[in-house]
Structures are given as structure tokens and as C-alpha cells.
Enzyme design. Structure first.
Site, mmCIF file in Angstrom:
data_model
loop_
_atom_site.group_PDB
_atom_site.id
_atom_site.type_symbol
_atom_site.label_atom_id
_atom_site.label_comp_id
_atom_site.label_asym_id
_atom_site.label_seq_id
_atom_site.Cartn_x
_atom_site.Cartn_y
_atom_site.Cartn_z
ATOM 1 N N ASN A 89 0.807 -1.222 0.000
ATOM 2 C CA ASN A 89 0.000 0.000 0.000
ATOM 3 C C ASN A 89 0.840 1.273 0.000
ATOM 4 O O ASN A 89 0.418 2.281 -0.561
ATOM 5 C CB ASN A 89 -0.919 -0.011 1.231
ATOM 6 C CG ASN A 89 -1.536 1.343 1.474
ATOM 7 O OD1 ASN A 89 -2.387 1.799 0.715
ATOM 8 N ND2 ASN A 89 -1.068 2.034 2.521
ATOM 9 N N SER A 141 -4.111 2.565 -8.822
ATOM 10 C CA SER A 141 -4.949 3.778 -8.895
ATOM 11 C C SER A 141 -5.650 3.783 -10.245
ATOM 12 O O SER A 141 -5.115 3.253 -11.234
ATOM 13 C CB SER A 141 -4.082 5.030 -8.761
ATOM 14 O OG SER A 141 -4.822 6.179 -9.135
ATOM 15 N N TYR A 154 3.292 9.815 -11.630
ATOM 16 C CA TYR A 154 2.470 9.033 -10.696
ATOM 17 C C TYR A 154 1.629 8.006 -11.451
ATOM 18 O O TYR A 154 1.565 6.834 -11.078
ATOM 19 C CB TYR A 154 1.574 9.973 -9.882
ATOM 20 C CG TYR A 154 0.681 9.253 -8.903
ATOM 21 C CD1 TYR A 154 1.208 8.673 -7.754
ATOM 22 C CD2 TYR A 154 -0.692 9.127 -9.134
ATOM 23 C CE1 TYR A 154 0.389 7.996 -6.857
ATOM 24 C CE2 TYR A 154 -1.511 8.464 -8.246
ATOM 25 C CZ TYR A 154 -0.973 7.895 -7.115
ATOM 26 O OH TYR A 154 -1.777 7.219 -6.234
#
Lengths: 246, 79
Positions: A89, A141, A154
């Protein structure tokens, strides 16, 4: 749902990681809870251990520090000698428009979000391969699937997490190890606060369900993937985003 | 069981070969010692000696003899 299982969850000090820690504890898992700042999980570990009659063991290390990672796994070997669940995580989000992305930003984001996942997984697999079982859950994500302006690095890092999840699932399935990812949408954590309330409100308009997700809703997905309820599910990217249309 | 016996057993168990075959073994010199077999061998050695090898050492572990050298780093002496 996780009674008798041993889990390692990285990045437990806040947000999604903290919520996963609480959910796993509530469901009876022994959890090795990682964070960087020494002492920051001591209170919650004690509280959850007592509340749910299980063991929550804080393990403080930077996920980019290989020798510290090894030390953590040696501790797990010495104390439990098994690992059933790994939740990768821990992650960072640093944004910059193309043309303003420097080497440090690239290195930092990939080091934390991608290379550490690979390093930690390599150690976890040592246990799981012997056991012929295990569940690895990577937190990706939706921007790793859909892209997002200003988030080239990212989103690329989370795209890499999705790709490595799929490859790992194919490599490790023969050992009974399941590998899945969760792709959260916009979740109400400290991670999104820096973008400001105006932009958050703008982003919520892209969510069909009309709100931010809660960390507990990601933790529910993690619980499902960690448990035997998902015993025939591997190589999947579970999108938890309230139906976000980017 | 001596360390040498444990070490040899890791090879014989992992690759299902006889003891007289192990001393000359090199990575990929027999079909069983492929990349998948290598991971089984490493797991057997880690279990036998209660160690956790670094990735670089796992990659460098290229023969029966080289393995002895690497294991010294983990305070395991094979004589």
C-alpha cells in the site's frame, strides 16, 4: 474472515493503509503493520490487539530501504514463519507537468511506488511459495489505467503496478499464490487534500456516485481479496471508484 | 546432520538426483536446475540453514561450489 492468517501491510500510518490495518485486525488477522516514523503505530497496534484479541506488530522501516525490508521479513520468519497476505500500500504522489519533471521526482516516485513493491514481494514470495498459498494485493490507482493531466509520473508508476500485478499473477499462480490490485478512485485521504477543495469539488463531478470514496471502502475490497472469499480470483484489477469517468 | 549433508540434501531433494551427482553441478547443467528449479533449491537451502538470502546472492548462486562460497556470508560453513 482472516482468522489464523498472517499479513504484512505497508504504509499503515494513515488513510487507506490505516483502514486496511483496522479491517484486517477486526477480522482476526495477525498484522505486521509498517510505517516509516518509529513509534507512530504503537498506540493503534495496542488498541487493535486488545479490541480484537489478535496481534498487531508495528514494523518501522522505509519501504525503499532494502536491508530494512529484509530485517522485517527475518522478524516475520522468526516469529510466525509464515505469511499469508501482503498488501503493498505504501506510496507517494508527486505531480508535475511535462517539461517540469526532474530526475529526483521520477526516481522518488518509482522507487517508492514500483521498485519497493517488487523488492517486498520478492521476500514475501519466499514464504508463500513454500506454503503453496498466499494473497498479494497491490494498491494501484485509476490514473494508472486512465491517465491524468499533471500526473505523468504518478500514473506511470501505478500503471507499472498494474502490469507487474498481472505478470506476477501469471508467474505465481502455479504455487497457489493469488496476485490482484485495487485501483482506487478519489478517496478521502490526506493524499488528495493538497490539490485544494475547489479542485476536489470539480473532480467529484466526474464521479457518478457523486462523492469521494472512504478509506474503509478500499479496505473492504482488500479484505475480500485477502480472504478465501476470492480464492479463484487472480490477476485482476478491482476498480473501486464510485464509477468515475475521467 | 552436518552442514555438508544438509547442503547436499538440498540439491538431491530439489532436483531428485543422487548424491554422487551434486559436486560438479552448475546452473543449467541439468534440466532440473533451470530458473524454476533454482528457486526451489534456494528455498531448500534457506530452510536448511534458517537464512534469508539476498537477491544478488541468489542470482550469483551458479554452482555447487559457488554456493559454498556464498553461504559463508551467512555464517554457514560447508566443509
Amino acid at each position: 474472515m482472516l482468522s489464523g492468517k498472517v499479513a504484512l501491510v505497508t504504509g499503515c500510518n494513515r488513510g487507506i493503509g490505516k483502514s486496511i490495518l483496522e479491517k484486517f485486525a477486526e477480522n482476526g488477522a495477525v498484522v505486521y503493520a509498517n510505517a516509516r516514523s518509529v513509534g507512530c503505530l504503537d498506540d493503534i497496534a495496542q488498541e487493535l490487539s486488545q479490541k480484537y484479541s489478535t496481534k498487531i506488530i508495528p514494523v518501522y522501516f522505509d519501504v525503499t530501504n532494502n536491508s530494512a525490508i529484509k530485517g522485517c521479513f527475518e522478524k516475520i520468519r522468526n516469529e510466525e514463519n509464515r505469511l499469508d497476505i501482503l498488501v503493498n500500500n505504501a506510496g507517494i504522489m508527486k505531480d508535475a507537468l511535462i517539461g517540469m519533471i526532474d530526475q529526483k521526482l521520477m526516481h522518488d516516485v518509482f522507487n517508492t511506488n514500483v521498485y519497493s513493491v517488487i523488492n517486498i514481494t520478492q521476500y514475501a514470495v519466499k514464504f508463500m511459495r513454500r506454503q503453496k498459498s498466499g494473497s498479494i494485493i497491490n494498491i494501484a490507482s485509476i490514473v494508472g489505467m486512465e491517465g491524468s493531466p499533471g500526473q505523468v509520473i504518478y500514473s506511470a508508476s501505478k500503471g507499472a503496478v498494474i502490469a507487474l500485478t498481472k505478470s506476477l499473477s501469471k508467474e505465481l499462480g502455479v504455487y497457489g499464490i493469488r496476485v490482484n490490485a485495487i485501483a482506487p478512485g478519489m478517496i478521502d485521504t490526506d493524499l488528495i487534500k493538497p490539490i485544494g477543495s475547489a479542485r476536489i469539488d470539480e473532480n467529484i463531478k466526474k464521479v457518478v456516485m457523486g462523492r469521494l470514496g472512504k478509506p474503509s471502502e478500499i479496505a473492504d475490497a482488500a479484505l475480500f481479496l485477502a480472504s478465501d472469499m476470492s480464492s479463484f480470483i487472480s490477476g485482476q484489477i478491482l476498480v473501486v471508484d464510485g464509477n468515475t469517468i475521467i | 546432520m552436518t552442514n555438508l549433508e544438509k547442503y547436499v540434501k538440498a540439491f538431491t531433494d530439489s532436483f531428485e538426483i543422487s548424491e554422487d551427482q551434486v559436486s560438479a553441478l552448475e546452473y543449467q547443467s541439468i534440466v532440473q536446475w533451470d530458473s524454476v528449479g533454482h528457486m526451489s533449491l534456494i528455498a531448500a537451502i534457506e530452510d536448511a540453514f534458517g537464512i534469508m538470502m539476498d537477491t544478488d546472492d541468489i542470482i550469483d548462486f551458479s554452482s555447487f561450489e559457488k554456493g559454498k562460497e556464498i553461504l559463508k556470508k551467512y555464517n554457514v560453513v560447508i566443509e
